[in-house]
Structure formats: structure tokens, C-alpha cells
Design a protein around this motif. Sequence first.
Motif, PDB file in Angstrom:
ATOM      1  N   GLN A 110       0.852  -0.909  -0.214  1.00 24.45           N
ATOM      2  CA  GLN A 110      -0.602  -0.273   0.441  1.00 24.45           C
ATOM      3  C   GLN A 110       1.066   1.141  -0.288  1.00 24.45           C
ATOM      4  OE1 GLN A 110      -2.753  -0.781   3.680  1.00 24.45           O
ATOM      5  NE2 GLN A 110      -3.781  -1.430   2.654  1.00 24.45           N
ATOM      6  N   LEU A 111       1.241   1.215   0.690  1.00 26.13           N
ATOM      7  CA  LEU A 111       2.949   2.796   0.797  1.00 26.13           C
ATOM      8  C   LEU A 111       3.400   2.214  -0.690  1.00 26.13           C
ATOM      9  CD1 LEU A 111       4.069   1.699   4.306  1.00 26.13           C
ATOM     10  CD2 LEU A 111       2.165   3.454   3.544  1.00 26.13           C
ATOM     11  N   LEU A 112       3.905   1.847  -1.565  1.00 30.77           N
ATOM     12  CA  LEU A 112       4.577   1.059  -2.489  1.00 30.77           C
ATOM     13  C   LEU A 112       3.657   2.388  -3.218  1.00 30.77           C
ATOM     14  CD1 LEU A 112       6.518  -1.728  -3.354  1.00 30.77           C
ATOM     15  CD2 LEU A 112       7.221  -0.240  -3.039  1.00 30.77           C
ATOM     16  N   ASN A 113       2.502   1.991  -3.605  1.00 27.93           N
ATOM     17  CA  ASN A 113       1.162   2.776  -4.577  1.00 27.93           C
ATOM     18  C   ASN A 113       1.215   3.918  -3.608  1.00 27.93           C
ATOM     19  OD1 ASN A 113       0.206   0.618  -6.342  1.00 27.93           O
ATOM     20  ND2 ASN A 113      -0.094  -0.304  -4.425  1.00 27.93           N
ATOM     21  N   ALA A 114       0.814   4.365  -2.596  1.00 26.76           N
ATOM     22  CA  ALA A 114       0.595   5.827  -2.082  1.00 26.76           C
ATOM     23  C   ALA A 114       1.957   6.301  -2.861  1.00 26.76           C
ATOM     24  CB  ALA A 114       0.535   5.918  -0.749  1.00 26.76           C
ATOM     25  N   GLN A 115       3.255   5.747  -2.787  1.00 27.53           N
ATOM     26  CA  GLN A 115       4.100   6.460  -2.630  1.00 27.53           C
ATOM     27  C   GLN A 115       4.596   7.509  -4.277  1.00 27.53           C
ATOM     28  OE1 GLN A 115       8.977   5.875  -1.143  1.00 27.53           O
ATOM     29  NE2 GLN A 115       8.243   5.101  -2.807  1.00 27.53           N
ATOM     30  N   ARG A 116       4.393   6.570  -4.778  1.00 22.67           N
ATOM     31  CA  ARG A 116       4.529   6.673  -6.161  1.00 22.67           C
ATOM     32  C   ARG A 116       3.522   7.408  -6.832  1.00 22.67           C
ATOM     33  NH1 ARG A 116       2.206   2.294  -8.212  1.00 22.67           N
ATOM     34  NH2 ARG A 116       0.436   2.693  -8.559  1.00 22.67           N
ATOM     35  N   VAL A 117       1.958   7.898  -6.696  1.00 18.45           N
ATOM     36  CA  VAL A 117       0.936   8.684  -6.926  1.00 18.45           C
ATOM     37  C   VAL A 117       1.787   9.825  -6.222  1.00 18.45           C
ATOM     38  CG1 VAL A 117      -1.280   9.704  -6.560  1.00 18.45           C
ATOM     39  CG2 VAL A 117      -0.444   7.497  -7.085  1.00 18.45           C
ATOM     40  N   PHE A 118       2.089  10.077  -4.469  1.00 20.22           N
ATOM     41  CA  PHE A 118       3.121  11.128  -4.010  1.00 20.22           C
ATOM     42  C   PHE A 118       3.398  11.727  -4.448  1.00 20.22           C
ATOM     43  CE2 PHE A 118       0.940  10.161   0.353  1.00 20.22           C
ATOM     44  CZ  PHE A 118      -0.177  10.246  -0.334  1.00 20.22           C
ATOM     45  N   GLY A 119       4.322  10.509  -5.164  1.00 23.30           N
ATOM     46  CA  GLY A 119       5.854  11.231  -6.141  1.00 23.30           C
ATOM     47  C   GLY A 119       5.163  12.354  -6.979  1.00 23.30           C
ATOM     48  N   GLU A 120       4.610  12.002  -8.136  1.00 22.71           N
ATOM     49  CA  GLU A 120       4.388  12.046  -9.412  1.00 22.71           C
ATOM     50  C   GLU A 120       3.013  13.483  -8.772  1.00 22.71           C
ATOM     51  OE1 GLU A 120       2.143  14.146 -11.824  1.00 22.71           O
ATOM     52  OE2 GLU A 120       1.360  12.920 -10.464  1.00 22.71           O
ATOM     53  N   PHE A 121       2.594  13.669  -7.650  1.00 20.10           N
ATOM     54  CA  PHE A 121       2.042  14.895  -7.208  1.00 20.10           C
ATOM     55  C   PHE A 121       3.466  15.822  -6.638  1.00 20.10           C
ATOM     56  CE2 PHE A 121       0.403  16.600  -3.145  1.00 20.10           C
ATOM     57  CZ  PHE A 121      -0.173  17.904  -3.590  1.00 20.10           C
ATOM     58  N   ARG A 122       3.588  16.023  -6.223  1.00 14.86           N
ATOM     59  CA  ARG A 122       5.086  16.723  -5.048  1.00 14.86           C
ATOM     60  C   ARG A 122       6.374  17.164  -6.537  1.00 14.86           C
ATOM     61  NH1 ARG A 122      10.808  17.324  -4.470  1.00 14.86           N
ATOM     62  NH2 ARG A 122      11.145  17.945  -2.275  1.00 14.86           N
ATOM     63  N   SER A 123       5.736  16.299  -7.960  1.00 18.14           N
ATOM     64  CA  SER A 123       6.898  16.906  -8.877  1.00 18.14           C
ATOM     65  C   SER A 123       6.379  18.094 -10.133  1.00 18.14           C
ATOM     66  CB  SER A 123       6.660  15.792 -10.003  1.00 18.14           C
ATOM     67  OG  SER A 123       5.468  15.522 -10.819  1.00 18.14           O
ATOM     68  N   HIS A 124       4.473  18.464  -9.601  1.00 19.18           N
ATOM     69  CA  HIS A 124       3.774  19.852 -10.036  1.00 19.18           C
ATOM     70  C   HIS A 124       4.793  20.995  -9.235  1.00 19.18           C
ATOM     71  CE1 HIS A 124       1.606  17.709 -12.473  1.00 19.18           C
ATOM     72  NE2 HIS A 124       1.901  16.890 -11.847  1.00 19.18           N
ATOM     73  N   PHE A 125       5.453  20.516  -8.088  1.00 18.27           N
ATOM     74  CA  PHE A 125       5.154  22.167  -6.970  1.00 18.27           C
ATOM     75  C   PHE A 125       6.961  22.363  -7.207  1.00 18.27           C
ATOM     76  CE2 PHE A 125       5.107  23.267  -2.741  1.00 18.27           C
ATOM     77  CZ  PHE A 125       4.277  24.718  -2.614  1.00 18.27           C
ATOM     78  N   VAL A 126       7.694  23.828  -7.273  1.00 13.28           N
ATOM     79  CA  VAL A 126       9.261  24.064  -7.338  1.00 13.28           C
ATOM     80  C   VAL A 126       9.408  24.155  -6.170  1.00 13.28           C
ATOM     81  CG1 VAL A 126       9.235  23.694  -9.415  1.00 13.28           C
ATOM     82  CG2 VAL A 126       8.216  25.950  -8.611  1.00 13.28           C
ATOM     83  N   GLY A 127       8.455  24.629  -4.797  1.00 19.50           N
ATOM     84  CA  GLY A 127       8.659  25.622  -4.053  1.00 19.50           C
ATOM     85  C   GLY A 127       8.725  24.551  -3.170  1.00 19.50           C
ATOM     86  N   LYS A 128       9.761  24.986  -2.023  1.00 19.90           N
ATOM     87  CA  LYS A 128       9.864  24.183  -1.238  1.00 19.90           C
ATOM     88  C   LYS A 128       8.574  23.025  -0.626  1.00 19.90           C
ATOM     89  CE  LYS A 128      10.307  24.352   4.506  1.00 19.90           C
ATOM     90  NZ  LYS A 128      10.556  24.276   5.647  1.00 19.90           N
ATOM     91  N   ALA A 129       9.816  21.684  -0.966  1.00 16.61           N
ATOM     92  CA  ALA A 129       8.589  19.954  -0.013  1.00 16.61           C
ATOM     93  C   ALA A 129       9.108  19.804  -0.153  1.00 16.61           C
ATOM     94  CB  ALA A 129       7.174  19.922  -1.664  1.00 16.61           C
ATOM     95  N   SER A 130       8.617  18.653   0.957  1.00 18.27           N
ATOM     96  CA  SER A 130       9.118  17.577   1.708  1.00 18.27           C
ATOM     97  C   SER A 130       9.417  16.609   0.848  1.00 18.27           C
ATOM     98  CB  SER A 130       7.998  17.134   3.245  1.00 18.27           C
ATOM     99  OG  SER A 130       7.059  16.843   2.407  1.00 18.27           O
ATOM    100  N   PRO A 131      10.212  15.637   1.428  1.00 15.50           N
ATOM    101  CA  PRO A 131      10.456  14.309   0.814  1.00 15.50           C
ATOM    102  C   PRO A 131       8.932  13.633   0.652  1.00 15.50           C
ATOM    103  CG  PRO A 131      12.792  14.912   1.914  1.00 15.50           C
ATOM    104  CD  PRO A 131      11.308  16.107   2.306  1.00 15.50           C
ATOM    105  N   VAL A 132       8.527  12.897   0.082  1.00 17.25           N
ATOM    106  CA  VAL A 132       7.504  11.535   0.144  1.00 17.25           C
ATOM    107  C   VAL A 132       8.294  10.526   1.206  1.00 17.25           C
ATOM    108  CG1 VAL A 132       5.985   9.848  -0.739  1.00 17.25           C
ATOM    109  CG2 VAL A 132       6.690  11.835  -1.840  1.00 17.25           C
TER     110      VAL A 132
END
Length: 314
Positions: A155-177
Amino acid sequence: MAEQKTREAGAWPRLRLEDWAETRDTLHMWTQIVGKIRLDHAPPANQWWQVTLYVTPRGLSTSTVPYRTGAFDIEFDFIDNRLGIRVSDGSRRELVLESKPVSQFYSEIMGVLGELGIQTRMYPRPNEVPVAIPFPEDHRHAAYDPRATRLFWEQLLNAQRVFGEFRSHFVGKASPVHFFWGAMDLAVTRFSGRTAPPHPPGGVPNLPDRVTQEAYSVELSSCGFWPGGGEEGGFYSYAYPEPAGFADQPVRPATASYRRDVGEFVLPYEAVATAPDPDRTLGEFLHSTYEAAAELADWDRAVLEADPVHWEHR
């Protein structure tokens, strides 16, 4: 063979909380112990990012932790059901992940660290839980179901994949997944760059106020997944400080809702797992809840967000 084909097709695994509650609670305590080991040795980072764990191809890891002139890491391997400790001098140790009380797990890992010459100090009580039994005295949590822990990791693997794609749309300060062992959630957070008002004291059980005050020192929009809050766990999204009108914003998908008791938008895990396109469904939730927060709080979205094809031109 059928099970293998299902996994290759990207199916989101199903795991009812009632079927692994005891294992979940034991694993929660184990991850807190490992996380506190990292906390003792890793240099501080903003918003406590130095304490988190990370999803790996086999489980959850501290990643590299500095120690004196070398380093070590600790990984929960949910495929072979081992806890591995590797040191930069070439030494390594393993503990078996099986049903055992937290007190035994704590004694074993601290003993192994001592054998490896890694001196570690920690406050030996869990955080963010209503009843904080000291690790050396916790004989209550002692369950380990290998099948359940593997499904949770998937479940974490799947969530991480989508979270990572979501994070890529942001260039301001953002945490890792990353995985916060306090609440046992996988999270990714975006920041506006503006200072936030001090977080109210006493909001989280068995957690010093200084921790939450640092975590919420900057205006943010955060989302995550945790194994609680529903039949199969759930996704959440919130803003701090919450802008006026946030709770009433329309978000996607239709199965998402705002829970006023916790101040978050929530989306049941099963609503994602059973959707025709789970990744797209979760992505809609992440983007629409963030947009609601950013618009109402007047974030400088033109500066903070990336064109979807931004990275393709690099």
C-alpha cells in the motif's frame, strides 16, 4: 501465477484494519524505536525531516545515518521478514521479524547496536499515542503477521508513487515523500514560504509542544496515507493554518469528504483501490484539496508550481 499478474498490473492491495490491528500496533512501536535511533544521530532538519523513514523496494528504511566518521542504516525488510542493520565499516546484523513483544524487540536492537559500537540514547516511550507504555515494559504489543505487513508495505509503495508524481508539480519548498513513525503515516507537504502562527499547545498526545511548533512553523498544505480512520485506512489532506471556507470547498473525487472533528479532507483507501484508475482517483484528491487551500490562502501559485512538462525540458 494469478496473484503475480495482479501485482504486475498495479492492483492496490486490500487490507482491513480489523484483520491486522494487533500487528499494526506492534509494528507502530517498532518503527518508533527505529525512528528514535535515527533521531539521536541525524543532524536536525527543518520540520523534523531528519527523523523520518523511507519506503524502499523491500520495506522501510532510515536511509544513511551518520555516526562518528562513518554511517549506518536500518531497514525493515517485509519480504524476508528481517530487520537489517548495515555499517560503513562492513559489519552488519539482522533481527528476525516475528511475533515478539516490543520489550524484546527494543532489547534486541539496542543490544545489536551496542555490539556494533553504535552508542544510542533515546527517550524510551512512544509519541503521539494516548497510552505511552515504555518500550522496555511493553509486553502488550507482540503480534506480527508477515502477510499483513507485506500488504501494508505494498500500500505504501502505491501511495508513494502517486505522492511522488504529485510532488513533481511543485517547485517551492516541499518535503520528501516520507514516513512519520509518530502517527504511522506516509506524507508529503508543500509550503507557501510564509511564516505560520504558532501551533496551539497540547494538540498531540505524548508529544512536546516544541515538536509541533517547529513542524507547523511555516504555512503548509499536507497530504498523506495512514492505516486508520476507516475500514482499510485512508488518505487525508489539510492546511495549516486552515483558510476560511476550506471545509466547504468542492473537491474530487465524490467519495472524498471533510471531517470537521479532525479538520481534514479524507478519502477512504477502498475508494481508491476499487476505482477504475486508482492513481488518477488519488491524484484528483491530492490536487483538488491542495488547490482549495492555495487559492483560499492566496499562495503565489505562479511562482510555486511547475508546468506539468517542466521536467521534460531539463
